[in-house]
Write a protein that holds these residues in place. Structure first.
Motif, PDB file in Angstrom:
ATOM      1  N   VAL A 215     -32.492  46.587  33.407  1.00  0.00           N
ATOM      2  CA  VAL A 215     -32.113  47.396  34.581  1.00  0.00           C
ATOM      3  C   VAL A 215     -32.371  48.876  34.338  1.00  0.00           C
ATOM      4  CG1 VAL A 215     -30.486  45.713  35.516  1.00  0.00           C
ATOM      5  CG2 VAL A 215     -29.667  47.431  33.908  1.00  0.00           C
ATOM      6  N   ILE A 216     -32.359  49.287  33.072  1.00  0.00           N
ATOM      7  CA  ILE A 216     -32.764  50.660  32.760  1.00  0.00           C
ATOM      8  C   ILE A 216     -34.256  50.820  33.011  1.00  0.00           C
ATOM      9  CG2 ILE A 216     -33.090  52.300  30.873  1.00  0.00           C
ATOM     10  CD1 ILE A 216     -30.389  51.344  29.756  1.00  0.00           C
ATOM     11  N   ALA A 217     -35.053  49.847  32.599  1.00  0.00           N
ATOM     12  CA  ALA A 217     -36.497  49.890  32.847  1.00  0.00           C
ATOM     13  C   ALA A 217     -36.809  49.879  34.338  1.00  0.00           C
ATOM     14  CB  ALA A 217     -37.183  48.711  32.160  1.00  0.00           C
ATOM     15  N   ASP A 218     -35.987  49.173  35.105  1.00  0.00           N
ATOM     16  CA  ASP A 218     -36.178  49.112  36.559  1.00  0.00           C
ATOM     17  C   ASP A 218     -35.754  50.391  37.257  1.00  0.00           C
ATOM     18  OD1 ASP A 218     -37.054  46.500  36.330  1.00  0.00           O
ATOM     19  OD2 ASP A 218     -35.107  45.613  36.839  1.00  0.00           O
ATOM     20  N   GLY A 219     -34.967  51.230  36.595  1.00  0.00           N
ATOM     21  CA  GLY A 219     -34.448  52.438  37.214  1.00  0.00           C
ATOM     22  C   GLY A 219     -33.141  52.238  37.942  1.00  0.00           C
ATOM     23  N   THR A 220     -32.566  51.034  37.873  1.00  0.00           N
ATOM     24  CA  THR A 220     -31.282  50.775  38.523  1.00  0.00           C
ATOM     25  C   THR A 220     -30.157  51.539  37.838  1.00  0.00           C
ATOM     26  OG1 THR A 220     -32.044  48.554  39.108  1.00  0.00           O
ATOM     27  CG2 THR A 220     -29.675  48.948  39.224  1.00  0.00           C
ATOM     28  N   VAL A 221     -30.191  51.564  36.515  1.00  0.00           N
ATOM     29  CA  VAL A 221     -29.268  52.387  35.728  1.00  0.00           C
ATOM     30  C   VAL A 221     -30.070  53.526  35.138  1.00  0.00           C
ATOM     31  CG1 VAL A 221     -27.841  52.461  33.656  1.00  0.00           C
ATOM     32  CG2 VAL A 221     -27.650  50.520  35.216  1.00  0.00           C
ATOM     33  N   GLN A 222     -29.689  54.749  35.502  1.00  0.00           N
ATOM     34  CA  GLN A 222     -30.458  55.909  35.049  1.00  0.00           C
ATOM     35  C   GLN A 222     -29.605  57.095  34.621  1.00  0.00           C
ATOM     36  OE1 GLN A 222     -32.655  57.700  38.461  1.00  0.00           O
ATOM     37  NE2 GLN A 222     -31.689  56.074  39.670  1.00  0.00           N
TER      38      GLN A 222
ATOM     39  N   SER B  85     -24.394  55.585  37.369  1.00  0.00           N
ATOM     40  CA  SER B  85     -24.924  54.241  37.618  1.00  0.00           C
ATOM     41  C   SER B  85     -24.578  53.294  36.469  1.00  0.00           C
ATOM     42  CB  SER B  85     -26.434  54.280  37.854  1.00  0.00           C
ATOM     43  OG  SER B  85     -27.120  54.948  36.815  1.00  0.00           O
ATOM     44  N   LEU B  86     -24.497  53.816  35.248  1.00  0.00           N
ATOM     45  CA  LEU B  86     -24.079  52.990  34.119  1.00  0.00           C
ATOM     46  C   LEU B  86     -22.641  52.532  34.298  1.00  0.00           C
ATOM     47  CD1 LEU B  86     -24.506  51.813  31.254  1.00  0.00           C
ATOM     48  CD2 LEU B  86     -23.692  54.017  30.362  1.00  0.00           C
ATOM     49  N   GLN B  87     -21.774  53.435  34.690  1.00  0.00           N
ATOM     50  CA  GLN B  87     -20.372  53.073  34.910  1.00  0.00           C
ATOM     51  C   GLN B  87     -20.243  51.996  35.989  1.00  0.00           C
ATOM     52  OE1 GLN B  87     -17.635  56.363  35.517  1.00  0.00           O
ATOM     53  NE2 GLN B  87     -16.329  55.078  36.817  1.00  0.00           N
ATOM     54  N   ASP B  88     -20.963  52.164  37.080  1.00  0.00           N
ATOM     55  CA  ASP B  88     -20.909  51.169  38.162  1.00  0.00           C
ATOM     56  C   ASP B  88     -21.385  49.805  37.674  1.00  0.00           C
ATOM     57  OD1 ASP B  88     -19.989  53.125  39.868  1.00  0.00           O
ATOM     58  OD2 ASP B  88     -21.942  53.469  40.825  1.00  0.00           O
TER      59      ASP B  88
ATOM     60  N   GLN C 146     -27.050  54.703  25.451  1.00  0.00           N
ATOM     61  CA  GLN C 146     -27.294  55.961  24.757  1.00  0.00           C
ATOM     62  C   GLN C 146     -28.583  55.926  23.954  1.00  0.00           C
ATOM     63  OE1 GLN C 146     -23.442  56.203  22.802  1.00  0.00           O
ATOM     64  NE2 GLN C 146     -22.913  57.962  24.064  1.00  0.00           N
ATOM     65  N   ARG C 147     -29.021  54.750  23.570  1.00  0.00           N
ATOM     66  CA  ARG C 147     -30.290  54.629  22.859  1.00  0.00           C
ATOM     67  C   ARG C 147     -31.482  54.499  23.806  1.00  0.00           C
ATOM     68  NH1 ARG C 147     -28.837  49.774  19.020  1.00  0.00           N
ATOM     69  NH2 ARG C 147     -27.014  49.610  20.392  1.00  0.00           N
ATOM     70  N   ALA C 148     -31.233  54.123  25.059  1.00  0.00           N
ATOM     71  CA  ALA C 148     -32.329  53.866  25.999  1.00  0.00           C
ATOM     72  C   ALA C 148     -32.426  54.896  27.116  1.00  0.00           C
ATOM     73  CB  ALA C 148     -32.168  52.465  26.610  1.00  0.00           C
ATOM     74  N   LEU C 149     -31.431  55.760  27.240  1.00  0.00           N
ATOM     75  CA  LEU C 149     -31.405  56.773  28.303  1.00  0.00           C
ATOM     76  C   LEU C 149     -31.156  58.155  27.691  1.00  0.00           C
ATOM     77  CD1 LEU C 149     -29.045  55.166  30.994  1.00  0.00           C
ATOM     78  CD2 LEU C 149     -31.468  55.673  31.304  1.00  0.00           C
ATOM     79  N   PRO C 150     -31.450  59.180  28.437  1.00  0.00           N
ATOM     80  CA  PRO C 150     -30.978  60.505  28.028  1.00  0.00           C
ATOM     81  C   PRO C 150     -29.496  60.645  28.385  1.00  0.00           C
ATOM     82  CG  PRO C 150     -32.280  60.681  30.032  1.00  0.00           C
ATOM     83  CD  PRO C 150     -32.353  59.246  29.598  1.00  0.00           C
ATOM     84  N   LEU C 151     -28.650  59.977  27.617  1.00  0.00           N
ATOM     85  CA  LEU C 151     -27.212  59.947  27.869  1.00  0.00           C
ATOM     86  C   LEU C 151     -26.504  60.429  26.614  1.00  0.00           C
ATOM     87  CD1 LEU C 151     -25.111  58.839  30.068  1.00  0.00           C
ATOM     88  CD2 LEU C 151     -24.891  56.878  28.530  1.00  0.00           C
ATOM     89  N   GLY C 152     -25.786  61.547  26.737  1.00  0.00           N
ATOM     90  CA  GLY C 152     -25.138  62.141  25.570  1.00  0.00           C
ATOM     91  C   GLY C 152     -23.866  61.424  25.157  1.00  0.00           C
ATOM     92  N   GLN C 153     -23.363  61.800  23.988  1.00  0.00           N
ATOM     93  CA  GLN C 153     -22.148  61.180  23.460  1.00  0.00           C
ATOM     94  C   GLN C 153     -20.949  61.410  24.372  1.00  0.00           C
ATOM     95  OE1 GLN C 153     -21.938  59.242  20.789  1.00  0.00           O
ATOM     96  NE2 GLN C 153     -24.070  59.468  20.178  1.00  0.00           N
ATOM     97  N   THR C 154     -20.809  62.611  24.892  1.00  0.00           N
ATOM     98  CA  THR C 154     -19.666  62.905  25.754  1.00  0.00           C
ATOM     99  C   THR C 154     -19.737  62.100  27.043  1.00  0.00           C
ATOM    100  OG1 THR C 154     -19.467  65.138  24.847  1.00  0.00           O
ATOM    101  CG2 THR C 154     -18.413  64.732  26.965  1.00  0.00           C
TER     102      THR C 154
END
Length: 209
Positions: A29-36, A40-43, A149-157
């Motif tokens: 779903v990250i590759a599809d752009g559904t979670v970006q 969207s990750l929380q949802d 966090q390994r597949a998106l530009p998503l920080g620790q915070t």
């Protein structure tokens, strides 16, 4: 206190079930752009916890905790797996959990799916179900946050903010699972199940499932 520490050890990223290698279809779903992003990750994770495989695992864990017939619960868990890789995920993680629990704590557990193994182990060690369920779901969500966090530009915070926001859903799902019979096992997260199926042929990919 010892029981709580044992449960924390079982559900720690350091426990050798290989959870870090599995994305549970999230990579697709990250590759599809559904979670970006964080929102969207929380949802997505909230849907898994409250309506999908997270809820199903909680019900299976509770059923394993309450029964002397682990074979029936384990067979149900295998039949309920929505894809070949979802089945492989729960099978391999469960086998690894059983192997370590047997070697370290002497528990007579062999070849169970992951939630069934954890439920059976918690019962054998007299760890309360009410403690086991929310920590299991928290570990489930935490691992998927780590995947993101390994597949998106998503920080620790941002990752920790997502995990904190999921706490009410985790608590509610864990509480409901304690009284949900195995016959009421359902899932309505069809898009996530289909993503897990499609992930089997995603190229390139980093994770299993």
């Amino acid at each position: 206190m010892t029981a709580s520490l044992t449960l924390m050890q079982w559900l720690s990223p350091a426990f050798p079930v290989g959870a870090f290698a599995y994305s549970h279809g999230l990579e697709q779903v990250i590759a599809d752009g559904t979670v970006q992003d964080a929102r969207s990750l929380q949802d997505y994770l909230e849907a898994l916890v409250t309506q999908g495989s997270g809820r199903a695992d909680a019900i299976l864990l509770a059923a394993a905790y309450a029964t002397d017939d682990l074979g029936h619960v384990d067979a149900t868990a295998r039949a309920f797996a929505a894809s070949a890789e979802r089945l492989r995920e729960t099978d391999l993680q469960g086998a690894a959990f059983c192997n370590t629990a047997r070697a370290v704590w002497g528990l007579d557990l062999h070849g169970l799916t992951y939630p069934v193994a954890v439920g059976a182990a918690a019962r054998a060690m007299d760890i309360p179900l009410g403690n086991t369920l929310p920590l299991y779901l928290h570990a489930f969500a935490s691992n998927l946050v780590s995947v993101a966090q390994r597949a998106l530009p998503l920080g620790q915070t941002d990752g920790q903010t997502v995990l904190a926001a999921l706490a009410p859903a985790i608590a509610d799902t864990a509480g409901a699972a304690q009284t949900t019979p195995l016959d009421a096992l359902t899932s309505t997260s069809f898009a996530a199940d289909i993503a897990a199926m499609r992930h089997e042929t995603l190229q390139p990919r980093i994770f299993r499932t």
